[in-house]
Design a protein around this motif. Structure first.
Motif, mmCIF file in Angstrom:
data_model
loop_
_atom_site.group_PDB
_atom_site.id
_atom_site.type_symbol
_atom_site.label_atom_id
_atom_site.label_comp_id
_atom_site.label_asym_id
_atom_site.label_seq_id
_atom_site.Cartn_x
_atom_site.Cartn_y
_atom_site.Cartn_z
ATOM 1 N N SER A 5 0.830 -1.202 0.000
ATOM 2 C CA SER A 5 0.000 0.000 0.000
ATOM 3 C C SER A 5 0.863 1.250 0.000
ATOM 4 O O SER A 5 0.561 2.244 -0.653
ATOM 5 N N GLU A 6 1.980 1.196 0.764
ATOM 6 C CA GLU A 6 2.903 2.334 0.808
ATOM 7 C C GLU A 6 3.528 2.578 -0.555
ATOM 8 O O GLU A 6 3.693 3.719 -0.978
ATOM 9 N N LYS A 7 3.857 1.486 -1.266
ATOM 10 C CA LYS A 7 4.465 1.618 -2.594
ATOM 11 C C LYS A 7 3.479 2.247 -3.575
ATOM 12 O O LYS A 7 3.838 3.067 -4.405
ATOM 13 N N CYS A 8 2.227 1.861 -3.503
ATOM 14 C CA CYS A 8 1.209 2.430 -4.379
ATOM 15 C C CYS A 8 1.044 3.910 -4.098
ATOM 16 O O CYS A 8 0.911 4.717 -5.016
ATOM 17 N N ASP A 9 1.030 4.258 -2.788
ATOM 18 C CA ASP A 9 0.905 5.672 -2.428
ATOM 19 C C ASP A 9 2.101 6.471 -2.938
ATOM 20 O O ASP A 9 1.950 7.592 -3.434
ATOM 21 N N ASP A 10 3.294 5.884 -2.815
ATOM 22 C CA ASP A 10 4.509 6.554 -3.304
ATOM 23 C C ASP A 10 4.449 6.740 -4.825
ATOM 24 O O ASP A 10 4.802 7.794 -5.352
ATOM 25 N N LEU A 11 3.989 5.696 -5.530
ATOM 26 C CA LEU A 11 3.884 5.787 -6.986
ATOM 27 C C LEU A 11 2.839 6.824 -7.385
ATOM 28 O O LEU A 11 3.040 7.600 -8.328
ATOM 29 N N ASP A 12 1.699 6.822 -6.681
ATOM 30 C CA ASP A 12 0.671 7.834 -6.959
ATOM 31 C C ASP A 12 1.211 9.231 -6.694
ATOM 32 O O ASP A 12 0.960 10.170 -7.455
ATOM 33 N N SER A 13 1.953 9.377 -5.599
ATOM 34 C CA SER A 13 2.516 10.672 -5.231
ATOM 35 C C SER A 13 3.534 11.123 -6.274
ATOM 36 O O SER A 13 3.561 12.286 -6.687
ATOM 37 N N GLU A 14 4.390 10.197 -6.724
ATOM 38 C CA GLU A 14 5.385 10.523 -7.747
ATOM 39 C C GLU A 14 4.701 10.893 -9.064
ATOM 40 O O GLU A 14 5.103 11.829 -9.744
ATOM 41 N N ALA A 15 3.667 10.148 -9.420
ATOM 42 C CA ALA A 15 2.930 10.425 -10.653
ATOM 43 C C ALA A 15 2.269 11.792 -10.566
ATOM 44 O O ALA A 15 2.284 12.570 -11.529
ATOM 45 N N THR A 16 1.707 12.096 -9.407
ATOM 46 C CA THR A 16 1.082 13.399 -9.212
ATOM 47 C C THR A 16 2.127 14.508 -9.286
ATOM 48 O O THR A 16 1.903 15.554 -9.903
ATOM 49 N N ASN A 17 3.280 14.277 -8.655
ATOM 50 C CA ASN A 17 4.368 15.274 -8.700
ATOM 51 C C ASN A 17 4.857 15.474 -10.139
ATOM 52 O O ASN A 17 5.088 16.604 -10.570
ATOM 53 N N ALA A 18 5.005 14.382 -10.879
ATOM 54 C CA ALA A 18 5.465 14.476 -12.268
ATOM 55 C C ALA A 18 4.438 15.228 -13.113
ATOM 56 O O ALA A 18 4.788 16.063 -13.957
ATOM 57 N N GLU A 19 3.168 14.923 -12.890
ATOM 58 C CA GLU A 19 2.100 15.616 -13.607
ATOM 59 C C GLU A 19 2.112 17.104 -13.289
ATOM 60 O O GLU A 19 1.989 17.946 -14.180
ATOM 61 N N THR A 20 2.257 17.427 -12.020
ATOM 62 C CA THR A 20 2.285 18.825 -11.586
ATOM 63 C C THR A 20 3.489 19.537 -12.207
ATOM 64 O O THR A 20 3.376 20.671 -12.677
ATOM 65 N N GLN A 21 4.628 18.857 -12.229
ATOM 66 C CA GLN A 21 5.821 19.453 -12.836
ATOM 67 C C GLN A 21 5.594 19.703 -14.329
ATOM 68 O O GLN A 21 5.974 20.745 -14.855
ATOM 69 N N GLN A 22 5.000 18.726 -15.005
ATOM 70 C CA GLN A 22 4.726 18.884 -16.434
ATOM 71 C C GLN A 22 3.753 20.026 -16.673
ATOM 72 O O GLN A 22 3.931 20.817 -17.611
ATOM 73 N N GLU A 23 2.731 20.140 -15.851
ATOM 74 C CA GLU A 23 1.771 21.236 -15.990
ATOM 75 C C GLU A 23 2.447 22.575 -15.763
ATOM 76 O O GLU A 23 2.207 23.547 -16.486
ATOM 77 N N ASP A 24 3.323 22.644 -14.734
ATOM 78 C CA ASP A 24 4.059 23.881 -14.464
ATOM 79 C C ASP A 24 4.970 24.247 -15.638
ATOM 80 O O ASP A 24 5.031 25.399 -16.067
ATOM 81 N N GLU A 25 5.679 23.219 -16.132
ATOM 82 C CA GLU A 25 6.590 23.453 -17.253
ATOM 83 C C GLU A 25 5.813 23.881 -18.495
ATOM 84 O O GLU A 25 6.217 24.802 -19.207
ATOM 85 N N THR A 26 4.666 23.247 -18.742
ATOM 86 C CA THR A 26 3.822 23.616 -19.883
ATOM 87 C C THR A 26 3.331 25.048 -19.731
ATOM 88 O O THR A 26 3.350 25.824 -20.694
ATOM 89 N N ALA A 27 2.915 25.422 -18.535
ATOM 90 C CA ALA A 27 2.443 26.793 -18.278
ATOM 91 C C ALA A 27 3.569 27.789 -18.492
ATOM 92 O O ALA A 27 3.362 28.859 -19.082
ATOM 93 N N GLN A 28 4.788 27.442 -18.032
ATOM 94 C CA GLN A 28 5.937 28.339 -18.220
ATOM 95 C C GLN A 28 6.256 28.500 -19.702
ATOM 96 O O GLN A 28 6.520 29.605 -20.175
ATOM 97 N N LEU A 29 6.244 27.384 -20.422
ATOM 98 C CA LEU A 29 6.538 27.450 -21.860
ATOM 99 C C LEU A 29 5.470 28.240 -22.609
ATOM 100 O O LEU A 29 5.776 29.010 -23.519
ATOM 101 N N ARG A 30 4.213 28.029 -22.213
ATOM 102 C CA ARG A 30 3.121 28.769 -22.840
ATOM 103 C C ARG A 30 3.277 30.274 -22.573
ATOM 104 O O ARG A 30 3.139 31.096 -23.483
ATOM 105 N N ASP A 31 3.633 30.620 -21.327
ATOM 106 C CA ASP A 31 3.843 32.025 -20.959
ATOM 107 C C ASP A 31 5.015 32.612 -21.747
ATOM 108 O O ASP A 31 4.938 33.730 -22.267
ATOM 109 N N LYS A 32 6.090 31.827 -21.843
ATOM 110 C CA LYS A 32 7.268 32.290 -22.591
ATOM 111 C C LYS A 32 6.923 32.495 -24.066
ATOM 112 O O LYS A 32 7.328 33.485 -24.689
ATOM 113 N N LEU A 33 6.154 31.567 -24.639
ATOM 114 C CA LEU A 33 5.730 31.686 -26.024
ATOM 115 C C LEU A 33 4.890 32.942 -26.236
ATOM 116 O O LEU A 33 5.090 33.687 -27.204
#
Length: 171
Positions: A5-33
């Motif tokens: 259960s801890e591993k699933c939570d860690d994977l979900d947390s990592e996936a959420t963090n990666a998604e959030t990072q991608q969204e932030d990076e996409t927003a930054q690139l969109r702003d820069k564009l």
């Protein structure tokens, strides 16, 4: 909690963090564009404005020089109306013409010299062909309207008469 259960939570947390990072990076690139697009648009507008200002300034300089010619033509016309001496009128108009030609030459205008030259469609516009036994075929034999270069660019081709072989009337 079990380890699975801890591993699933860690994977979900990592996936959420990666998604959030991608969204932030996409927003930054969109702003820069958007910023780069706006900067380029401003640059384009500024360049157009600067070109127009430069053109106006260049025209102002030539107009200022031509105003002297204009004034001299007015004086020549006024003088011609008050005199019977045609020779002095011709001399005055000739002086104004030379002043005008000098200004144009200084700005880079040159007459295309073509009498007796081989016909060149880049420099000449043939308005008629004439039989001319003394000249080779396709030779400029008469200049009807002179042509001009501005620096090295042809701005008006010369309108010319071009020689052709005489037709033989052998019947």
């Amino acid at each position: 909690m079990d380890k699975g259960s801890e591993k699933c939570d860690d994977l979900d947390s990592e996936a959420t963090n990666a998604e959030t990072q991608q969204e932030d990076e996409t927003a930054q690139l969109r702003d820069k564009l958007l910023r780069l697009t706006a900067e380029f648009d401003n640059f384009r507008k500024r360049s157009i404005r600067e070109k127009e200002e430069y053109r106006k300034f260049a025209v102002e300089q030539i107009i200022t020089e031509l105003l002297e010619v204009y004034d001299n033509f007015e004086r020549a016309i006024a003088s011609a109306k008050q005199t019977d001496n045609i020779e002095s009128v011709v001399k005055g108009v000739d002086m104004v013409f030379r002043q005008f030609a000098s200004i144009l030459e200084k700005e880079g205008l040159q007459r295309i010299e073509c009498h007796g030259a081989a016909f060149d469609p880049h420099l000449h516009e043939a308005i008629m062909h004439v039989e001319h036994p003394e000249h080779e075929e396709n030779t400029v034999v008469e200049v009807c309207k002179p042509g001009y270069y501005l620096h090295s660019k042809v701005i008006r081709p010369a309108m010319v008469a071009v020689s052709k072989k005489p037709e033989t009337g052998g019947e």
